[in-house]
Every structure is written in structure tokens, then in C-alpha cells.
Design a protein around this motif. Sequence first.
Motif, PDB file in Angstrom:
ATOM      1  N   GLN A 189       0.837  -1.106   0.127  1.00 31.34           N
ATOM      2  CA  GLN A 189       0.004  -0.015  -0.042  1.00 31.34           C
ATOM      3  C   GLN A 189       0.818   1.329  -0.079  1.00 31.34           C
ATOM      4  O   GLN A 189       0.310   2.429  -0.246  1.00 31.34           O
ATOM      5  CB  GLN A 189      -0.885   0.090   1.193  1.00 31.34           C
ATOM      6  CG  GLN A 189      -1.480  -1.351   1.396  1.00 31.34           C
ATOM      7  CD  GLN A 189      -2.408  -1.322   2.812  1.00 31.34           C
ATOM      8  OE1 GLN A 189      -2.411  -0.256   3.528  1.00 31.34           O
ATOM      9  NE2 GLN A 189      -2.659  -2.524   3.323  1.00 31.34           N
ATOM     10  N   ILE A 190       1.962   1.112   0.290  1.00 34.73           N
ATOM     11  CA  ILE A 190       2.971   2.468   0.599  1.00 34.73           C
ATOM     12  C   ILE A 190       2.922   3.268  -0.579  1.00 34.73           C
ATOM     13  O   ILE A 190       3.267   4.505  -0.536  1.00 34.73           O
ATOM     14  CB  ILE A 190       4.038   2.173   1.103  1.00 34.73           C
ATOM     15  CG1 ILE A 190       5.035   1.242   0.127  1.00 34.73           C
ATOM     16  CG2 ILE A 190       4.257   1.409   2.769  1.00 34.73           C
ATOM     17  CD1 ILE A 190       6.588   1.507   0.505  1.00 34.73           C
ATOM     18  N   PHE A 191       2.695   2.765  -1.697  1.00 29.56           N
ATOM     19  CA  PHE A 191       2.749   3.541  -2.963  1.00 29.56           C
ATOM     20  C   PHE A 191       1.599   4.299  -3.468  1.00 29.56           C
ATOM     21  O   PHE A 191       1.601   5.163  -4.177  1.00 29.56           O
ATOM     22  CB  PHE A 191       3.450   2.975  -4.129  1.00 29.56           C
ATOM     23  CG  PHE A 191       4.644   2.515  -4.140  1.00 29.56           C
ATOM     24  CD1 PHE A 191       5.843   3.211  -4.033  1.00 29.56           C
ATOM     25  CD2 PHE A 191       5.090   1.116  -3.970  1.00 29.56           C
ATOM     26  CE1 PHE A 191       7.158   2.831  -4.223  1.00 29.56           C
ATOM     27  CE2 PHE A 191       6.343   0.564  -3.775  1.00 29.56           C
ATOM     28  CZ  PHE A 191       7.372   1.280  -3.737  1.00 29.56           C
ATOM     29  N   LEU A 192       0.453   4.028  -2.498  1.00 36.78           N
ATOM     30  CA  LEU A 192      -0.960   4.808  -2.772  1.00 36.78           C
ATOM     31  C   LEU A 192      -0.522   6.187  -2.200  1.00 36.78           C
ATOM     32  O   LEU A 192      -0.203   6.292  -0.855  1.00 36.78           O
ATOM     33  CB  LEU A 192      -1.928   3.962  -2.100  1.00 36.78           C
ATOM     34  CG  LEU A 192      -2.298   2.474  -2.776  1.00 36.78           C
ATOM     35  CD1 LEU A 192      -3.055   1.761  -2.137  1.00 36.78           C
ATOM     36  CD2 LEU A 192      -2.430   2.748  -4.235  1.00 36.78           C
ATOM     37  N   PRO A 193      -1.398   7.111  -2.644  1.00 38.52           N
ATOM     38  CA  PRO A 193      -1.387   8.284  -2.072  1.00 38.52           C
ATOM     39  C   PRO A 193      -2.204   8.522  -0.642  1.00 38.52           C
ATOM     40  O   PRO A 193      -2.993   7.524  -0.445  1.00 38.52           O
ATOM     41  CB  PRO A 193      -2.023   9.472  -2.914  1.00 38.52           C
ATOM     42  CG  PRO A 193      -2.806   8.365  -4.091  1.00 38.52           C
ATOM     43  CD  PRO A 193      -2.037   7.305  -3.894  1.00 38.52           C
ATOM     44  N   PHE A 194      -1.663   9.073   0.196  1.00 38.21           N
ATOM     45  CA  PHE A 194      -2.341   9.406   1.487  1.00 38.21           C
ATOM     46  C   PHE A 194      -2.176   7.980   2.413  1.00 38.21           C
ATOM     47  O   PHE A 194      -2.787   7.999   3.430  1.00 38.21           O
ATOM     48  CB  PHE A 194      -3.774  10.076   1.461  1.00 38.21           C
ATOM     49  CG  PHE A 194      -3.771  11.081   0.543  1.00 38.21           C
ATOM     50  CD1 PHE A 194      -3.470  12.559   1.212  1.00 38.21           C
ATOM     51  CD2 PHE A 194      -4.558  11.075  -0.452  1.00 38.21           C
ATOM     52  CE1 PHE A 194      -3.543  13.681   0.444  1.00 38.21           C
ATOM     53  CE2 PHE A 194      -4.586  12.290  -1.189  1.00 38.21           C
ATOM     54  CZ  PHE A 194      -4.133  13.540  -0.679  1.00 38.21           C
ATOM     55  N   LYS A 195      -1.221   7.330   1.986  1.00 37.31           N
ATOM     56  CA  LYS A 195      -1.118   6.294   2.753  1.00 37.31           C
ATOM     57  C   LYS A 195      -0.017   6.402   4.101  1.00 37.31           C
ATOM     58  O   LYS A 195       1.072   6.414   3.739  1.00 37.31           O
ATOM     59  CB  LYS A 195      -0.754   4.739   2.139  1.00 37.31           C
ATOM     60  CG  LYS A 195      -1.628   3.845   1.722  1.00 37.31           C
ATOM     61  CD  LYS A 195      -2.446   3.156   2.783  1.00 37.31           C
ATOM     62  CE  LYS A 195      -3.735   2.620   2.253  1.00 37.31           C
ATOM     63  NZ  LYS A 195      -4.950   2.493   3.273  1.00 37.31           N
ATOM     64  N   ARG A 196      -0.547   6.636   5.087  1.00 36.53           N
ATOM     65  CA  ARG A 196       0.151   6.653   6.400  1.00 36.53           C
ATOM     66  C   ARG A 196       0.366   5.615   7.214  1.00 36.53           C
ATOM     67  O   ARG A 196      -0.882   5.001   7.517  1.00 36.53           O
ATOM     68  CB  ARG A 196       0.026   8.030   7.006  1.00 36.53           C
ATOM     69  CG  ARG A 196       0.050   9.320   6.133  1.00 36.53           C
ATOM     70  CD  ARG A 196      -0.381  10.438   6.924  1.00 36.53           C
ATOM     71  NE  ARG A 196       0.176  10.459   8.469  1.00 36.53           N
ATOM     72  CZ  ARG A 196       1.219  10.984   8.767  1.00 36.53           C
ATOM     73  NH1 ARG A 196       1.816  11.787   7.885  1.00 36.53           N
ATOM     74  NH2 ARG A 196       1.582  10.868   9.959  1.00 36.53           N
ATOM     75  N   LEU A 197       1.473   5.141   7.366  1.00 33.76           N
ATOM     76  CA  LEU A 197       1.381   4.109   8.483  1.00 33.76           C
ATOM     77  C   LEU A 197       1.509   4.619   9.975  1.00 33.76           C
ATOM     78  O   LEU A 197       1.411   3.723  10.834  1.00 33.76           O
ATOM     79  CB  LEU A 197       2.591   3.048   8.198  1.00 33.76           C
ATOM     80  CG  LEU A 197       2.747   2.669   6.510  1.00 33.76           C
ATOM     81  CD1 LEU A 197       3.767   1.692   6.346  1.00 33.76           C
ATOM     82  CD2 LEU A 197       1.260   2.028   6.009  1.00 33.76           C
ATOM     83  N   HIS A 198       1.910   5.480  10.120  1.00 35.30           N
ATOM     84  CA  HIS A 198       2.151   5.955  11.629  1.00 35.30           C
ATOM     85  C   HIS A 198       1.474   7.122  11.831  1.00 35.30           C
ATOM     86  O   HIS A 198       0.906   8.024  10.876  1.00 35.30           O
ATOM     87  CB  HIS A 198       3.840   6.588  11.597  1.00 35.30           C
ATOM     88  CG  HIS A 198       4.578   5.327  11.153  1.00 35.30           C
ATOM     89  ND1 HIS A 198       4.999   4.175  11.835  1.00 35.30           N
ATOM     90  CD2 HIS A 198       5.276   5.124   9.926  1.00 35.30           C
ATOM     91  CE1 HIS A 198       5.704   3.422  11.235  1.00 35.30           C
ATOM     92  NE2 HIS A 198       6.033   3.899   9.973  1.00 35.30           N
ATOM     93  N   SER A 199       1.305   7.307  13.133  1.00 33.21           N
ATOM     94  CA  SER A 199       0.378   8.663  13.449  1.00 33.21           C
ATOM     95  C   SER A 199       1.102   9.854  13.141  1.00 33.21           C
ATOM     96  O   SER A 199       2.334   9.912  13.198  1.00 33.21           O
ATOM     97  CB  SER A 199       0.080   8.597  14.962  1.00 33.21           C
ATOM     98  OG  SER A 199       1.463   8.872  15.839  1.00 33.21           O
ATOM     99  N   ARG A 200       0.475  11.061  13.150  1.00 36.39           N
ATOM    100  CA  ARG A 200       1.151  12.385  12.733  1.00 36.39           C
ATOM    101  C   ARG A 200       2.186  12.630  13.928  1.00 36.39           C
ATOM    102  O   ARG A 200       3.150  13.619  13.496  1.00 36.39           O
ATOM    103  CB  ARG A 200       0.094  13.287  12.454  1.00 36.39           C
ATOM    104  CG  ARG A 200       0.828  14.331  11.682  1.00 36.39           C
ATOM    105  CD  ARG A 200      -0.666  15.220  11.083  1.00 36.39           C
ATOM    106  NE  ARG A 200      -1.327  14.331   9.948  1.00 36.39           N
ATOM    107  CZ  ARG A 200      -2.597  14.193   9.912  1.00 36.39           C
ATOM    108  NH1 ARG A 200      -3.417  14.636  10.985  1.00 36.39           N
ATOM    109  NH2 ARG A 200      -3.317  13.525   8.978  1.00 36.39           N
ATOM    110  N   ASN A 201       1.833  12.248  15.021  1.00 40.38           N
ATOM    111  CA  ASN A 201       2.663  12.702  16.221  1.00 40.38           C
ATOM    112  C   ASN A 201       3.934  12.071  16.173  1.00 40.38           C
ATOM    113  O   ASN A 201       4.952  12.671  16.416  1.00 40.38           O
ATOM    114  CB  ASN A 201       2.275  12.219  17.549  1.00 40.38           C
ATOM    115  CG  ASN A 201       0.688  12.843  17.730  1.00 40.38           C
ATOM    116  OD1 ASN A 201       0.286  13.867  17.292  1.00 40.38           O
ATOM    117  ND2 ASN A 201      -0.215  12.214  18.675  1.00 40.38           N
ATOM    118  N   LYS A 202       4.074  10.904  15.623  1.00 35.75           N
ATOM    119  CA  LYS A 202       5.310  10.300  15.553  1.00 35.75           C
ATOM    120  C   LYS A 202       6.161  10.839  14.253  1.00 35.75           C
ATOM    121  O   LYS A 202       7.399  10.906  14.597  1.00 35.75           O
ATOM    122  CB  LYS A 202       4.916   8.912  15.391  1.00 35.75           C
ATOM    123  CG  LYS A 202       6.305   7.757  16.160  1.00 35.75           C
ATOM    124  CD  LYS A 202       5.801   6.470  16.450  1.00 35.75           C
ATOM    125  CE  LYS A 202       6.952   5.492  16.796  1.00 35.75           C
ATOM    126  NZ  LYS A 202       6.541   4.025  16.682  1.00 35.75           N
TER     127      LYS A 202
END
Lengths: 602, 155
Positions: A540-553
Motif C-alpha cells: 500500500q505504501i505507494f498509494l497516496p495518503f497512505k500513512r502507516l504512522h500517527s502524525r505525532n510520531k
Amino acid sequence: MKFLLNLSIRSKITVIIAIVSIIAIIIGFSILTINSISNLKKNLVAQNALTARLLSEYIIFPLIFDENEEAVEQINKLEVIEFVEKVELYDAKGNFFASYHNLPATNKKFVQKTSTHYFENDKLYIIEPVMSKGEFLGTLLFVISTENLRQKVKEYILLLIVTGIIVAFFVVLLANSFQKIISLPILKLATSIQKISETGDFSIRVQKWYNDEIGFLYDGFNNMLEQIVKRDIETHRAQAALAESQEQFSTFMELLPAAAYIKNPDSTFRFVNRFLVENFDADKWIGKKIIASYMSDEKDLLEKDAQALKENIHYEQISYDNKNQLRQFEIWKFPIHRKDKPTLIGGIGIDVTQRKEAERKVQYYIHQLEKNNQELEEFNYVASHDLREPLRTITSYCDLLSEDLGENISSDVQEDINFIVDAATRMNTLIQDLLQLSRAGRVEYSKEPVDLNFLIQTIVSDLELKIKETNAKIIWSNIPIIKGDAVQLRRVFQNLITNAIKFRSDNKPIVKIEAEKKDKKIIIKVIDNGIGIKKEYQEQIFLPFKRLHSRNKYEGTGIGLAICKKIIDRHKASISIESEEGKGTTFTIVFNDDLNKNELIK
Amino acid sequence: MIIMDNKNSNLVGVLLVEDNPADQQLTIRAFKKGRVNINLQIANDGVEAMEYLTGEGKYADRKSYPLPDLILLDINMPRMDGKQVLREIKTDHHLKIIPVIMLTTSDQEKDITDSYNLGVNAYISKPVRINDFMDVVQKLEDFWFSLNKVPPKNF
């Protein structure tokens, strides 16, 4: 003679042998007969001449002494000799003196001083002078009947005829049997020829009998048959080949899903294929010049035909088919040169109606797409400016607000202001990233040699602060020159290196960039020792807006890798990921090694 | 239109062409914070900027509205955008010697290259945070009014 000529060879030979033999026999026998007759005559003459001579001796005295009776007596002694008809004695003066059996004299006076003989009226006359010591005393005349002679001759001839017939009979028999030597092989040959001509079976061969001329004839005949069979086979083969090629041609023309025709030099149709018949009722075209359903004008068509007599031409034409449907054709015309015959015009027409329709559609879509793209570009431009400006104003005035409040600002208000600023900033970044992603897919890419070694050097320089801060180490060397868009490629590597540093583990971050050439490909790997990515998220990582981590981190919009993927795709290259959680991540980019050295020099 | 000190014609004159009042305000504040006193004139769009520069109408009074030593130009503006203004300035025999700086939100490559092709002297992207913005204006001042020599006004 004609009758003979029409006889069978067998009869002919028999007849010829027979005739020749019989002629020979006849000639032979005739010679024999003539000879025999002559001999008989000679014998008769000789015999009677001798008798006459002897008698002339005996009658000297009676003649001298005029003893008539004595003379008659002497003459009558000739009774022993057969066929003596008359014997007459004349004295020196020619007067009759005495005769055989005193028969009356046939001559009044008869004087002949030399001995002679002749045949007259089937009688032999022998005249013998009576001489004594050279003195002529009188003439003796013998008349001898040749009856006997004739009888003998008759008998002889009869014998000869009988013998001749018997011989001729045997001759015919023999001829009949000998003719076979010649006629049988010929008849056999004739039978064979008849059989061949009746059955048409050229495999028949004749058995040679002798090594004579007929034997040669047999050899010649067999040889001829052999050649006929050979020629037959060749002819058959040629015919079969011709038939096959004709069949191929006609089948091809029947099944050809395109128009095909042949025109005479005067532009009249000579041949049309089934496609034309089915779609244009072209069977009516044969012998005609212009077809009404053609939309092109007559003069133009004739000019094209004239040109096609000289060279290949290619053009497009619109025609109405027999269902009154407008159809577009791509036409090829070409000269068909023939030996000693006028050149013809060959024509092929391929129905491109659907293709043209599709092309028009594609053109339409391309136009539409270009329009959309342009609109999108305009939208992007507007977005990049007009969407971001208010955000910038928000952040700016938040800052001004906190500045204006100065020391009176409560920590709560400052925190609220910070949230506003954060959100606005994030949105600004998001818009920027989105625009970048959109632009990466649309803008034109240049295709020039890019030195990634230098490119990475500049990225590392830009990231100097971050690298120092995190104590990271970026290692690279000897990356081959690749072809592409330097600006876009910089974005890719900057993203990958930034990510590698951002998602570092507790270890000192090490980013290795390795490259190798293999099978006309350039494989570049960006290897880090960071936190890695779980298998299930790797897709999935090449898909846009795919974040695996929280914004804080971890900071970020989640578009970076999508941009990378888009840029790599546009370079007709591929990007893939290998990662193990906790150990690190490797991004592999595979470029086609299509760098042309000539272009490098340029 | 805020004129910081239009009485003193010896001051460096700056013409800010900007349609967004918030940004006008921000720039004014930034210049105010600066060390150098300048004569800041403001045009609300491209049309007004060109009127100012060519001395049309009320701008005919060069005492009140002197020709600037530097022009700060936004790109996205109604009526006449920054690039059009830039083209007119740089093709005008009298105006083309005035340095023009693009001060804009746009960081589009096309805008940057277009501007330089039209003869812009600098291109600055407006920073998001106020401190950064102040910093930029500060640097502008330092470079253009202290280090750099602007052409003399001999008209």
C-alpha cells in the motif's frame, strides 16, 4: 497391288515370300524348260544329222550307179528310227531320185550343196549333200516329225508344273512359318500399341526378342514409352501445381476480407473478388468503367488508373455499398506487368470505416484529454496560488496575533493559535504535495543523461542539517548515468533519502545507494537500516495518503512515495520495496539502460 | 494606500503591487520593523501599478508619487497580472531600468522561468510563517538598499 498393301503384315510377308519364291521357281523352271527343249532339239538334230550323214555314205553307190531300188532299200533302213516322216534323195541335177517308202517327192527339183537343218511346221528338216571324193552327187532331205519332241516337252512341262505346285505349296507353308520371325515381333508391338492406345496405360512394356532392327524398334518404343510416362508425370505435376495455385488464388480471393480487383488498361473491370460482389454487387461491373457508387469524380479516377499503370499508388476513397452505407476504403493500386501483353491495373481496397471511426474517436478523446489536462493545469495553478494564499494569510496573522498580544497572551490562547497554524501549515504542505503528484503525472519529462552521483550529492548538501542532526550516513558510488528528467529524479531520491532518515531506528541511520548494470537494465537500490515496514503494508505504501504512522510520531502527508512511483512509472522504470520490520527497507528501482553514447556526447 | 514617508524624496522608493490587503499589511509591518526608512507606495493591481508608473491621472504628480527605485510585484492579481506588468515595464524604455522583484505565493516553475524570461531581477516566494516573512523583507532591505546599487534616477 492395293489389295496386297492392305493385307496384314503377316499375309503380306507370306504373300511376298510366296510370290518371290514362286517367281523364282517359275523363272528357274522356265530356264530349265527352255534349256531342256533346246537340248532335246539339239539332240534330235544331232542324232538325225548323224543319221543323214551315215545315210549319205550308204547311198553314194546307188546314186552313182543309178540303183533306185538299192537307194530305197538303204533309205528304208531308217525305219528303226522313230518319227522319220520323209526321206527324199535328189540327184546332182536336183531331180528326185528315191524316197522313204517311195513316198512322192515334195520338191520337183532340190539342190543343196551344204548340210543344213531347220524347223518348219513342227517338223525338222535336215538337208545333207551326198559327196564322194569332193564330187557333189545329190541332196538328201530328211523330214522328221517333232511330235515326239513335243510330247516330251509336254511331259516335261507337266512335271515341272506339278513339281512347281508342290514346291510352291511347301514354299507357302515355309513362308507362313518364317514370316513369324519378322511379323510376330511387329504384331506383338502392334498389339501392345493398340492396347496402350485403348487403355491409355503407358506402363506397358514390350519384351525384346532379337537384337535386330525390330529389337531396336522395341528398345526405341520402350524408351519412348518411358519418356511419355516421364513427361506425363511432369505434365501431371505441373497441372496439379497449376491447379493448386489456381485454387489457392481463387480461394484466397474468395475469402479475402477486402476488396480486390483487376482492371484493363482502359479502366474497365476485368476481375472482382467476392467481397466486392457481396458488398457492392460488383459482378455487374465487369467490362464497365466507372462505378456510380464511387464518390470520387470520373476524371480523378481515370487519372489515378493511368498513374497506377506506371507505379504503385495509395489513397483513400469513400463509397456507398449495396446497402447504401457509406464506407471508407484505403486503396492500393499497382501495375501488373505481363510479358508481351498490355499491363493491367491491380487494386486492393481495405475497409477502414471502423478504423477511421475509431481514429476519429481517439482523436476526439485525445483532444478532450488535452483540454481536460489544460483545464487541470489551470486548476492546479489556481489551486497552488489561490488555495494556499488564504492559508498563508491565516498562519501569518496567527503569528501577528500572538505577536500583537505580546506578553499578555495566555498559554491557552497560544496553544489554540498553534493548532490553527499547524492545521494551516499542514494543509499548505498537503496542497503542495498533491500538486506535485498531479504535476508528476502530467508535465512533460525531458530525456537527458542524468548523473545520479552528482544529483545525490546535491540532495545530501540540501539535507545537511538533518543529516548532522540525526548523525546519518549516506553512502553511494559509481551509479551509472541514466536517461531521464533530472528535476523529477531528484524528487524521487530526495524523498527516498528523507524517508530513510525519517523512519530511522534507534541505530545510527545508514543509507546505502547501490547500482548495478544487468541485462540492459540499471538496478538502483536504496537500502536503509530503519524501522522497516510490515509485510501487509508494503503493497500500500505507494498509494497516496497512505500513512502507516500517527502524525505525532512522523511528519508527512503520505504522498511522497506516490509521487516517487508516478515519476518512476513515467520513466518507464519500476520501483519495488523489500522490507523487514525492525531491520530496514530496500527500495529497488529498475531503469532500462537505453542511454545512447552518441547522445551523451551531444 | 499607506505611504510611510512620502515627503522625503531622498528616501528609497518602493512600489508594492499587491491585491491582497492582508499581504499589503504584512509587508508594511515587515518594512516597519526594518532598519531603513523607505517611501513605500502601494498599487492594488496591475492596472493601477501601470497608471502609477506612467504617471496617469492623479499619479501625474511626481512629487507625491515619485518613480520607485524598486518594484515588488505579486503575480496573481485581477485585471492585469504581475507578469503582464513585468512585460510592460521591461519593454518600456524609461521603466525598464527599475529593478523588479517578484514577491508571490506561486512557486510554480513556469511562473519562475516566465518571470526571468521577461527580465525580472529576483523571484521570492512568500514564506508562510511571519518570522520567515520578516526575515525575507529584512534581507531585501539589506541587499537592495544597502549592498546593491540601484540605477540613478535622472528623469
